[in-house]
Write an enzyme that holds these catalytic residues in place. Structure first.
Site, PDB file in Angstrom:
ATOM      1  N   ARG A  79       0.903  -1.333   0.066  1.00  0.00           N
ATOM      2  CA  ARG A  79      -0.086  -0.007  -0.060  1.00  0.00           C
ATOM      3  C   ARG A  79       0.683   1.326   0.152  1.00  0.00           C
ATOM      4  NH1 ARG A  79      -2.052   0.983   4.325  1.00  0.00           N
ATOM      5  NH2 ARG A  79      -1.424  -0.682   5.404  1.00  0.00           N
ATOM      6  N   TYR A 219      -1.369  -3.599  -6.901  1.00  0.00           N
ATOM      7  CA  TYR A 219      -0.942  -4.533  -5.923  1.00  0.00           C
ATOM      8  C   TYR A 219      -2.077  -4.094  -4.519  1.00  0.00           C
ATOM      9  CZ  TYR A 219       1.709  -7.572  -3.119  1.00  0.00           C
ATOM     10  OH  TYR A 219       2.273  -8.511  -2.258  1.00  0.00           O
ATOM     11  N   GLY A 220      -2.601  -5.407  -3.959  1.00  0.00           N
ATOM     12  CA  GLY A 220      -3.441  -5.547  -2.940  1.00  0.00           C
ATOM     13  C   GLY A 220      -4.155  -4.441  -2.674  1.00  0.00           C
ATOM     14  N   GLY A 221      -4.186  -3.732  -1.474  1.00  0.00           N
ATOM     15  CA  GLY A 221      -5.305  -2.930  -1.035  1.00  0.00           C
ATOM     16  C   GLY A 221      -5.233  -1.520  -1.993  1.00  0.00           C
ATOM     17  N   LYS A 228      -9.409  -2.491   1.672  1.00  0.00           N
ATOM     18  CA  LYS A 228      -9.165  -1.275   2.649  1.00  0.00           C
ATOM     19  C   LYS A 228     -10.087  -0.241   1.945  1.00  0.00           C
ATOM     20  CE  LYS A 228      -6.265  -3.932   4.726  1.00  0.00           C
ATOM     21  NZ  LYS A 228      -6.187  -4.275   6.097  1.00  0.00           N
ATOM     22  N   HIS A 248     -10.807  -2.379  11.455  1.00  0.00           N
ATOM     23  CA  HIS A 248      -9.689  -3.105  10.980  1.00  0.00           C
ATOM     24  C   HIS A 248      -9.525  -4.186  12.162  1.00  0.00           C
ATOM     25  CE1 HIS A 248      -5.218  -3.081   9.609  1.00  0.00           C
ATOM     26  NE2 HIS A 248      -5.836  -3.882   9.058  1.00  0.00           N
ATOM     27  N   SER A 270      -1.552  -3.535  10.293  1.00  0.00           N
ATOM     28  CA  SER A 270      -0.887  -4.108   9.121  1.00  0.00           C
ATOM     29  C   SER A 270       0.206  -4.935   9.653  1.00  0.00           C
ATOM     30  CB  SER A 270      -0.816  -3.446   7.901  1.00  0.00           C
ATOM     31  OG  SER A 270      -1.874  -2.661   7.356  1.00  0.00           O
ATOM     32  N   ALA A 271       0.169  -6.198   9.171  1.00  0.00           N
ATOM     33  CA  ALA A 271       1.186  -7.194   9.441  1.00  0.00           C
ATOM     34  C   ALA A 271       1.731  -7.202  11.036  1.00  0.00           C
ATOM     35  CB  ALA A 271       2.330  -6.933   8.505  1.00  0.00           C
ATOM     36  N   CYS A 272       0.740  -7.157  11.806  1.00  0.00           N
ATOM     37  CA  CYS A 272       0.803  -7.167  13.340  1.00  0.00           C
ATOM     38  C   CYS A 272       0.082  -8.509  14.032  1.00  0.00           C
ATOM     39  CB  CYS A 272       0.675  -6.050  14.215  1.00  0.00           C
ATOM     40  SG  CYS A 272       1.873  -4.818  13.596  1.00  0.00           S
ATOM     41  N   GLY A 273      -0.347  -9.348  13.093  1.00  0.00           N
ATOM     42  CA  GLY A 273      -0.796 -10.517  13.732  1.00  0.00           C
ATOM     43  C   GLY A 273      -2.055 -11.043  13.643  1.00  0.00           C
ATOM     44  N   ASP A 295      -9.562  -9.756   8.940  1.00  0.00           N
ATOM     45  CA  ASP A 295      -9.088  -8.344   8.687  1.00  0.00           C
ATOM     46  C   ASP A 295      -9.928  -7.241   9.141  1.00  0.00           C
ATOM     47  OD1 ASP A 295      -6.570  -6.954   7.631  1.00  0.00           O
ATOM     48  OD2 ASP A 295      -7.833  -6.450   5.950  1.00  0.00           O
ATOM     49  N   ASN A 388       6.219  -8.318   2.156  1.00  0.00           N
ATOM     50  CA  ASN A 388       5.012  -8.205   1.956  1.00  0.00           C
ATOM     51  C   ASN A 388       4.283  -9.117   0.881  1.00  0.00           C
ATOM     52  OD1 ASN A 388       2.377  -6.739   2.793  1.00  0.00           O
ATOM     53  ND2 ASN A 388       2.575  -5.608   0.956  1.00  0.00           N
ATOM     54  N   ARG A 390       2.040 -12.042  -0.449  1.00  0.00           N
ATOM     55  CA  ARG A 390       0.903 -12.588  -0.044  1.00  0.00           C
ATOM     56  C   ARG A 390       0.372 -13.588  -0.624  1.00  0.00           C
ATOM     57  NH1 ARG A 390      -1.677  -8.723   4.154  1.00  0.00           N
ATOM     58  NH2 ARG A 390      -0.125  -7.082   4.450  1.00  0.00           N
ATOM     59  N   GLU A 517       0.579 -19.738  21.534  1.00  0.00           N
ATOM     60  CA  GLU A 517       0.655 -19.468  23.016  1.00  0.00           C
ATOM     61  C   GLU A 517      -0.360 -18.126  23.444  1.00  0.00           C
ATOM     62  OE1 GLU A 517       1.662 -22.017  24.505  1.00  0.00           O
ATOM     63  OE2 GLU A 517       3.325 -23.048  23.986  1.00  0.00           O
ATOM     64  N   ASN A 518      -0.726 -17.658  22.392  1.00  0.00           N
ATOM     65  CA  ASN A 518      -1.515 -16.399  22.876  1.00  0.00           C
ATOM     66  C   ASN A 518      -2.873 -16.970  23.329  1.00  0.00           C
ATOM     67  OD1 ASN A 518       0.617 -14.784  21.726  1.00  0.00           O
ATOM     68  ND2 ASN A 518      -0.306 -14.593  19.850  1.00  0.00           N
TER      69      ASN A 518
HETATM   70  P1  GTP Z   1      -2.135  -7.670   7.431  1.00  0.00           P
HETATM   71  O1  GTP Z   1      -2.799  -8.646   6.729  1.00  0.00           O
HETATM   72  O2  GTP Z   1      -1.352  -6.853   6.814  1.00  0.00           O
HETATM   73  O3  GTP Z   1      -3.402  -6.552   8.118  1.00  0.00           O
HETATM   74  O4  GTP Z   1      -1.587  -8.232   8.837  1.00  0.00           O
HETATM   75  P2  GTP Z   1      -2.068  -9.154   9.973  1.00  0.00           P
HETATM   76  O5  GTP Z   1      -2.334  -8.198  11.078  1.00  0.00           O
HETATM   77  O6  GTP Z   1      -3.022 -10.186   9.355  1.00  0.00           O
HETATM   78  O7  GTP Z   1      -0.709  -9.986  10.550  1.00  0.00           O
HETATM   79  P3  GTP Z   1      -0.329 -11.436  10.252  1.00  0.00           P
HETATM   80  O8  GTP Z   1      -1.162 -12.321  11.065  1.00  0.00           O
HETATM   81  O9  GTP Z   1      -0.211 -11.906   8.580  1.00  0.00           O
HETATM   82  O10 GTP Z   1       1.297 -11.465  10.833  1.00  0.00           O
HETATM   83  C1  GTP Z   1       2.172 -10.838  10.292  1.00  0.00           C
HETATM   84  C2  GTP Z   1       3.467 -11.431  10.757  1.00  0.00           C
HETATM   85  O11 GTP Z   1       3.560 -10.977  12.204  1.00  0.00           O
HETATM   86  C3  GTP Z   1       3.837 -12.706  10.391  1.00  0.00           C
HETATM   87  O12 GTP Z   1       4.895 -12.610   9.843  1.00  0.00           O
HETATM   88  C4  GTP Z   1       3.664 -13.456  11.516  1.00  0.00           C
HETATM   89  O13 GTP Z   1       4.498 -14.541  11.472  1.00  0.00           O
HETATM   90  C5  GTP Z   1       4.111 -12.419  12.673  1.00  0.00           C
HETATM   91  N1  GTP Z   1       3.390 -12.751  13.955  1.00  0.00           N
HETATM   92  C6  GTP Z   1       1.827 -13.003  13.964  1.00  0.00           C
HETATM   93  N2  GTP Z   1       1.672 -13.293  15.347  1.00  0.00           N
HETATM   94  C7  GTP Z   1       2.721 -13.246  16.058  1.00  0.00           C
HETATM   95  C8  GTP Z   1       3.134 -13.557  17.337  1.00  0.00           C
HETATM   96  O14 GTP Z   1       2.157 -13.906  18.268  1.00  0.00           O
HETATM   97  N3  GTP Z   1       4.441 -13.347  17.613  1.00  0.00           N
HETATM   98  C9  GTP Z   1       5.047 -12.911  16.866  1.00  0.00           C
HETATM   99  N4  GTP Z   1       6.681 -13.107  17.242  1.00  0.00           N
HETATM  100  N5  GTP Z   1       4.898 -13.032  15.626  1.00  0.00           N
HETATM  101  C10 GTP Z   1       3.776 -13.150  14.953  1.00  0.00           C
HETATM  102  C1  SPV Z   2      -2.626  -4.335   5.114  1.00  0.00           C
HETATM  103  O1  SPV Z   2      -1.719  -3.738   4.492  1.00  0.00           O
HETATM  104  O2  SPV Z   2      -3.379  -3.874   6.181  1.00  0.00           O
HETATM  105  C2  SPV Z   2      -3.363  -5.668   4.341  1.00  0.00           C
HETATM  106  C3  SPV Z   2      -2.877  -5.631   2.951  1.00  0.00           C
HETATM  107  O3  SPV Z   2      -4.135  -6.215   4.763  1.00  0.00           O
HETATM  108  S1  SPV Z   2      -3.624  -4.855   1.669  1.00  0.00           S
HETATM  109  O4  SPV Z   2      -4.813  -5.500   1.486  1.00  0.00           O
HETATM  110  O5  SPV Z   2      -2.821  -4.507   0.506  1.00  0.00           O
HETATM  111  O6  SPV Z   2      -3.879  -3.550   2.132  1.00  0.00           O
HETATM  112 MN    MN Z   3      -3.954 -10.210   7.523  1.00  0.00          MN
END
Ligand code: GTP
Ligand code: SPV
Ligand code: MN
Length: 606
Positions: A79, A219-221, A228, A248, A270-273, A295, A388, A390, A517-518
């Site tokens: 994005r 690409y993507g969003g 999004k 979100h 984004s990309a935080c789990g 998402d 990034n 996917r 473990e979460n």
């Molecule tokens: P978007 O799709 O971009 O919105 O991301 P998302 O929030 O769905 O994140 P996603 O679950 O795909 O995780 C993003 C990254 O964080 C990946 O590389 C995961 O492996 C890592 N990750 C997810 N959960 C954990 C966790 O509990 N601990 C750690 N250390 N890393 C994690």
């Molecule tokens: C994000 O960036 O939060 C995503 C990927 O889920 S995208 O759909 O490209 O926005």
């Molecule tokens: Mn995701």
């Protein structure tokens, strides 16, 4: 590419006159060679994927049924937040967190860009619905795009095609107009490239008109406009006007050993789990988790309670880090095929690979640039997949998708989790004292930036409710909307928690093992919802009392657990000026309730 032959006129023979007129108008401006109305059928998918293989955009994967590999232009991988605009009528409408330009000026600029931009290409018309066609108020959209890759991705991510169009025609329905072009016309005699795009990119929203104009990225969003752009930016503006919430958030169903069910949502940047938590396999005996969404959550009040639906139909998940050791359920979903993989690596025998899929590095790969990659390259730190990259996969293929995913009324929500990626300061889990405190916590969520957006990675920024890049109007009004809902539905709002899986220990590693473990944190949260789960008060909220977190059988030292979960007053005192500075951005739009919460926090920490 072989020409798609079609006998349908530009208007596709639709009886929806307003839609026909819009499509004709866009075609006249963008001058595609042909117009194709998307019916969403398997035959159509087969034809388009074949054309994409012929064009070099797709490589068919021998080892995954009906699945394809694609590599984007290296400058079109995420994005583009600095090219994303909220063009509300006034600048105040876009607020302090969004890029803004006068809508007339933006339309004039983009109309010039769109003029002739589909020359040599096919213009596709995709009728779609976000959420269920059977919803009380079906949320229609139509995306016009000149990218067959986008069409195929939209077929996975949303409910699209003839059935949607037929219902739109019967209702003469309104819909969100989504206009997308890769911005790369093909001149006479010119050869197309596998991933057409433009160096000029605009991702633009006109919130009052419920309209999206996107140019230059595939690409993507940036390009799958139902996600999004519609389901968050435009829908958040609708939700503000109509008294609901577009967030979100993942949606998770939890069943405890007694069979009691709780549904929770969680907002992480984004990309935080989110996707990983949505597919969690609990490690604690007797607990079951199922996914409703990974998402986006649309939440409305019915009978006084907040219900959530997932507007999407597919997963667009971060590939790296998704693997057998961490997320077996995602791997099962992918195993079933019917997927598009973008910017991951390929194995010589026609499968896919990315960092974290397996513990062992493969011997030989074709990396996301399409170049040879060896184990030695990997050992030297050369990434085979883009960070990034996917997978795009139907959500029903995931073995833990809950039956409630199909319920147009959604599920009643008992807790909202906020989270982010913080190496320090933010404990494993904190419970807010009440709704206003929860809204305050949400408004100050911070996280290290990731590869999901173009730009620097690892920089701490505030990301309120994980919506910083996705609020389609003034973020001060957005925070006020949260506060107002709490007053209007007092006593019926979900409990609010803050989590952080990413705190580091003295060696710099993750203090908390995370992933499956979460579930231990989820267990404490559910116990809290049911009036149990011992907690202690701190200035920032309630944290688990000593021994309250179930750590039986957990592979972590007591010191690590302490580091992950403790409240540190000094760290929070250092955080205060940052929170101060952040909330000052909102000026007189900052809800009084949040200003009061900040004052209270300062006092408790002094
Ligand atoms: P978007 O799709 O971009 O919105 O991301 P998302 O929030 O769905 O994140 P996603 O679950 O795909 O995780 C993003 C990254 O964080 C990946 O590389 C995961 O492996 C890592 N990750 C997810 N959960 C954990 C966790 O509990 N601990 C750690 N250390 N890393 C994690
Ligand atoms: C994000 O960036 O939060 C995503 C990927 O889920 S995208 O759909 O490209 O926005
Ligand atoms: Mn995701």
């Amino acid at each position: 590419m072989t020409a798609t032959t079609t006998n349908t006129p530009t208007t596709g023979g639709t009886t929806h006159e307003e839609l026909a007129a819009w499509v004709a108008e866009v075609a006249a401006l963008t001058t595609p060679d042909r117009v194709v109305w998307i019916d969403g059928s398997r035959e159509e998918w087969d034809r388009l994927t074949e054309e994409l293989v012929e064009a070099g955009t797709f490589v068919k994967l021998d080892k995954k049924e009906n699945s394809f590999w694609a590599a984007s232009d290296p400058n079109d991988v995420a994005r583009v937040e600095d090219r994303t605009y909220i063009c509300s009528k006034t600048q105040e409408g876009a607020g302090p967190t969004n890029n803004w330009m006068d809508p007339d000026e933006m339309k004039s600029t983009m109309t010039d860009l769109y003029r002739g931009c589909m020359k040599g290409r096919t213009m596709y018309v995709i009728p779609f619905v976000m959420g269920h066609l059977e919803a009380d108020v079906p949320m229609y959209g139509v995306e016009i795009t000149d990218s067959a890759y986008v069409v195929c991705s939209m077929r996975i991510m949303a409910r699209i095609g003839s059935e949607v169009l037929a219902q739109m025609e019967r209702e003469t329905a309104g819909y969100v107009k989504c206009l997308h072009s890769v911005g790369a016309p093909i001149a006479e005699g010119e050869q197309d490239v596998p991933w057409p795009c433009s160096t000029t990119k605009y991702i633009v929203h006109f919130p009052e008109e419920r309209t999206i104009w996107s140019f230059g990225s595939g690409y993507g969003g940036n390009a799958l406009l139902g996600k999004k752009c519609y389901a968050l930016r435009i829908a958040s503006a609708m939700a503000h006007d109509e008294g609901w919430m577009a967030e979100h958030m993942l949606i998770l169903k939890l069943t405890n050993p007694e069979g009691k069910v709780h549904y929770i949502v969680a907002a992480f940047p984004s990309a935080c789990g989110k996707t990983n938590l949505a597919m969690i396999e609990p490690t604690i005996p007797g607990w079951k988790a199922e996914m409703i969404g990974d998402d986006i959550a649309w939440m409305r009040f019915r009978d006084g309670q907040l219900y959530a639906v997932n507007p999407e139909n597919g997963l667009f998940g971060v590939a790296p880090g998704t693997g057998h050791p961490t997320n077996e359920n995602a791997m099962h979903a992918i195993e079933k095929g019917n997927s598009i993989f973008t910017n991951v690596a390929r194995t010589p025998d026609g499968d896919i690979w990315w960092e974290g899929m397996t513990n062992e590095l493969p011997e030989q790969l074709i990396d996301w640039h399409g170049e040879q990659w060896t184990k030695a390259d990997g050992e030297a730190g050369k990434l085979a997949a883009h960070p990034n990259s996917r997978f795009c996969t139907p959500i029903v293929q995931c073995p833990v998708t809950a039956p409630e995913f199909e319920d147009p009324n959604g599920v009643p929500i008992s807790a909202i989790l906020f989270g982010g990626r913080r190496k320090t300061t933010v404990p494993l889990v904190t419970q807010a004292r009440d709704w206003d405190h929860g809204t305050f916590i949400g408004s100050t969520v911070s996280s290290e930036t990731t590869a999901a957006a173009a730009g620097a990675v690892g920089v701490v920024r505030r990301d309120p409710m994980a919506m910083l890049p996705f609020v389609g109007y003034n973020a001060g009004d957005y925070l006020q909307h949260w506060v107002n809902l709490g007053k209007e539905h007092a006593g019926n709002m979900p409990a609010v928690f803050l989590v952080n899986w990413f705190r580091r220990d003295a060696d710099g590693g993750f203090a908390w093992p995370g992933f499956a473990e979460n579930s231990r944190v989820l267990k404490w949260i559910v116990e809290r919802l049911e009036g149990g789960g011992d907690a202690v008060e701190t200035p920032i909220g309630l944290i688990p009392a000593e021994g309250a977190l179930d750590t039986e059988g957990l592979d972590a030292t007591p010191e690590q657990i302490e580091v992950a979960s403790r409240f540190d007053a000094d760290e929070w005192r250092a955080e205060l000026p940052l929170i101060d500075e952040w909330l000052a951005k909102f000026g007189d739009k900052l809800p009084q309730e949040l200003a009061d919460e900040l004052e209270g926090l300062k006092q408790r920490l002094s």
